[in-house]
Design a protein around this motif. Structure first.
Motif, short mmCIF file in Angstrom:
data_model
loop_
_atom_site.label_atom_id
_atom_site.label_comp_id
_atom_site.label_asym_id
_atom_site.label_seq_id
_atom_site.Cartn_x
_atom_site.Cartn_y
_atom_site.Cartn_z
N GLY A 1 0.90 -1.16 0.00
CA GLY A 1 0.00 0.00 0.00
C GLY A 1 0.93 1.20 0.00
N ALA A 2 0.77 2.12 -0.93
CA ALA A 2 1.69 3.26 -0.99
C ALA A 2 0.93 4.55 -0.76
N LEU A 3 1.51 5.42 0.08
CA LEU A 3 0.90 6.72 0.36
C LEU A 3 1.95 7.78 0.08
N THR A 4 1.67 8.68 -0.85
CA THR A 4 2.67 9.69 -1.17
C THR A 4 2.00 10.95 -1.70
N GLY A 5 2.84 11.96 -1.90
CA GLY A 5 2.33 13.22 -2.46
C GLY A 5 3.46 13.94 -3.17
N GLY A 6 3.12 14.67 -4.22
CA GLY A 6 4.08 15.51 -4.93
C GLY A 6 5.33 14.76 -5.34
N ILE A 7 6.49 15.31 -4.98
CA ILE A 7 7.77 14.76 -5.42
C ILE A 7 8.10 13.45 -4.69
N GLY A 8 7.35 13.12 -3.64
CA GLY A 8 7.53 11.86 -2.91
C GLY A 8 7.29 10.63 -3.77
N ILE A 9 6.81 10.81 -4.97
CA ILE A 9 6.55 9.70 -5.88
C ILE A 9 7.84 9.01 -6.35
N TYR B 1 -1.97 8.76 -4.38
CA TYR B 1 -0.96 9.77 -4.72
C TYR B 1 -1.62 11.15 -4.68
N SER B 2 -1.19 11.94 -3.71
CA SER B 2 -1.82 13.23 -3.46
C SER B 2 -1.09 14.39 -4.16
N ASN B 3 -1.87 15.24 -4.79
CA ASN B 3 -1.34 16.47 -5.40
C ASN B 3 -2.42 17.54 -5.30
N LYS B 4 -2.00 18.79 -5.58
CA LYS B 4 -3.00 19.85 -5.54
C LYS B 4 -3.89 19.78 -6.79
N THR B 5 -3.24 19.78 -7.95
CA THR B 5 -3.99 19.82 -9.21
C THR B 5 -3.46 18.75 -10.18
N GLU B 6 -4.25 18.48 -11.22
CA GLU B 6 -3.89 17.41 -12.15
C GLU B 6 -2.54 17.68 -12.83
N ASN C 1 -1.72 -5.11 -11.79
CA ASN C 1 -1.43 -5.20 -10.35
C ASN C 1 -0.96 -3.87 -9.78
N ILE C 2 -0.58 -2.95 -10.67
CA ILE C 2 -0.12 -1.62 -10.22
C ILE C 2 -1.30 -0.66 -10.36
N VAL C 3 -1.81 -0.20 -9.22
CA VAL C 3 -2.98 0.69 -9.25
C VAL C 3 -2.62 2.00 -8.57
N VAL C 4 -2.71 3.10 -9.32
CA VAL C 4 -2.40 4.41 -8.74
C VAL C 4 -3.68 5.24 -8.73
N LYS C 5 -4.10 5.66 -7.53
CA LYS C 5 -5.31 6.47 -7.42
C LYS C 5 -4.88 7.90 -7.08
N ASN C 6 -5.08 8.80 -8.03
CA ASN C 6 -4.69 10.19 -7.81
C ASN C 6 -5.73 10.88 -6.94
N VAL C 7 -5.24 11.60 -5.92
CA VAL C 7 -6.11 12.32 -4.99
C VAL C 7 -5.76 13.80 -5.09
N LEU C 8 -6.70 14.62 -5.47
CA LEU C 8 -6.39 16.05 -5.66
C LEU C 8 -7.09 16.91 -4.61
N THR C 9 -6.35 17.92 -4.12
CA THR C 9 -6.91 18.77 -3.05
C THR C 9 -7.47 20.09 -3.57
N ARG C 10 -7.01 20.52 -4.76
CA ARG C 10 -7.46 21.85 -5.21
C ARG C 10 -7.96 21.84 -6.64
#
Ligand SMILES: Cc1cc2nc3c(=O)[nH]c(=O)nc-3n(C[C@H](O)[C@H](O)[C@H](O)COP(=O)(O)OP(=O)(O)OC[C@H]3O[C@@H](n4cnc5c(N)ncnc54)[C@H](O)[C@@H]3O)c2cc1C
Length: 244
Positions: free
Chosen positions: A118-126, A149-154, A172-181
């Motif tokens: 399970g991977a949790l990251t944001g921005g350059i942490g990718i 994967y958290s970022n502000k915008t697409e 098997n590799i699933v990346v769910k983008n999460v956007l805050t703005r």
């Protein structure tokens, strides 16, 4: 007689001088820098390197994750360009420019262990997770990775196309983008929290969580995991010190 050294023995840090081979813009303020991989150099997916560059004749050093995979024939790091002197000097670098590398280092790695991630990251942490995903795809490993994967915008999503392409090559590799703005975003919105992890990664109890990013982001991700009663050995952390 020459013995070929492979496995753990071969993964020893070394220092060498080199030159930039290629610069690849990723987003408006993120760039990748590629270098030739020296003969026999080995590293694990997720490790990092020291990069020395010359600024007004003086060597300056920062550490960066190797964002490429051990399966690739170059070494790449990917940097968020800020206003700092180091960033500004890096931003001007072009193929042929001098650099000195000391690598590899770090324990935030994946080498095919029989785990679900399970991977949790944001921005350059990718960056280390990009290396790990690419490694799993190239090696055709059966590893399941679900990443939030958290970022502000697409347009701030680093490696967006590459991660989509990896999912197509290996479901098997699933990346769910999460956007805050980005109010018109059709995917996940807001901050990653306990409920979002439970909902998006329902088999979270069976996974080892890789958390990577600036310390403030990592604190938030650790907090989100607190409610899930995971064992200590189910959490791996990489702090990108130097960012807030
Ligand atoms: C293991 C690891 C992997 C990293 N991987 C990446 C990556 O893949 N991509 C990326 O963009 N960044 C990465 N970083 C962060 C990177 O090393 C820089 O700290 C960051 O890019 C900030 O540099 P700057 O040029 O923006 O600012 P600077 O002004 O150069 O740095 C900001 C402030 O932090 C201090 N500082 C700089 N580097 C460090 C450090 N490593 N530890 C403690 N203090 C520091 C400086 O003295 C300054 O006060 C990583 C850090 C670590 C520890």
């Amino acid at each position: 007689m020459i013995f070929e050294v492979t496995g753990e023995e071969a993964i020893k840090p070394r220092v060498w001088e080199t030159a930039v081979a290629e610069v690849i813009p990723r987003t408006k303020d993120v760039k990748s820098f590629r270098f030739p991989k020296p003969e026999g150099f080995q590293h694990k997916a997720g490790q990092w390197m020291y990069i020395n560059i010359k600024i007004e004749g003086t060597q300056k050093l920062h550490h960066f994750t190797i964002s490429s995979s051990p399966t690739e024939n170059y070494l790449e790091f990917t940097k968020k360009i800020t206003d700092s002197q180091y960033s500004q000097a890096l931003d001007k670098m072009k193929p042929g420019d001098w650099a000195k590398i000391n690598a590899p280092f770090g324990e935030f790695t994946y080498s095919g262990e029989k785990i679900k991630i399970g991977a949790l990251t944001g921005g350059i942490g990718i960056t280390p997770l990009h290396s790990i995903c690419r490694y799993c795809v190239d090696e055709k490993l059966p590893t399941s990775i679900v990443m939030l994967y958290s970022n502000k915008t697409e347009d701030e999503i680093v490696f967006k196309d590459e991660l989509e392409e990896m999912h197509k090559a290996d479901p098997n590799i699933v990346v769910k983008n999460v956007l805050t703005r980005q109010p018109d975003w059709k995917g996940l919105k807001g901050h990653v929290n306990t409920d979002m992890i439970k909902e998006q990664i329902p088999d979270y109890r069976e996974r080892v969580f890789y958390i990577c990013g600036p310390p403030s982001l990592n604190e938030a991700m650790k907090k989100a995991l607190e409610g899930l009663n995971l064992r200590e050995d189910q959490i791996k952390l990489e702090d990108f010190t130097g960012y807030q």
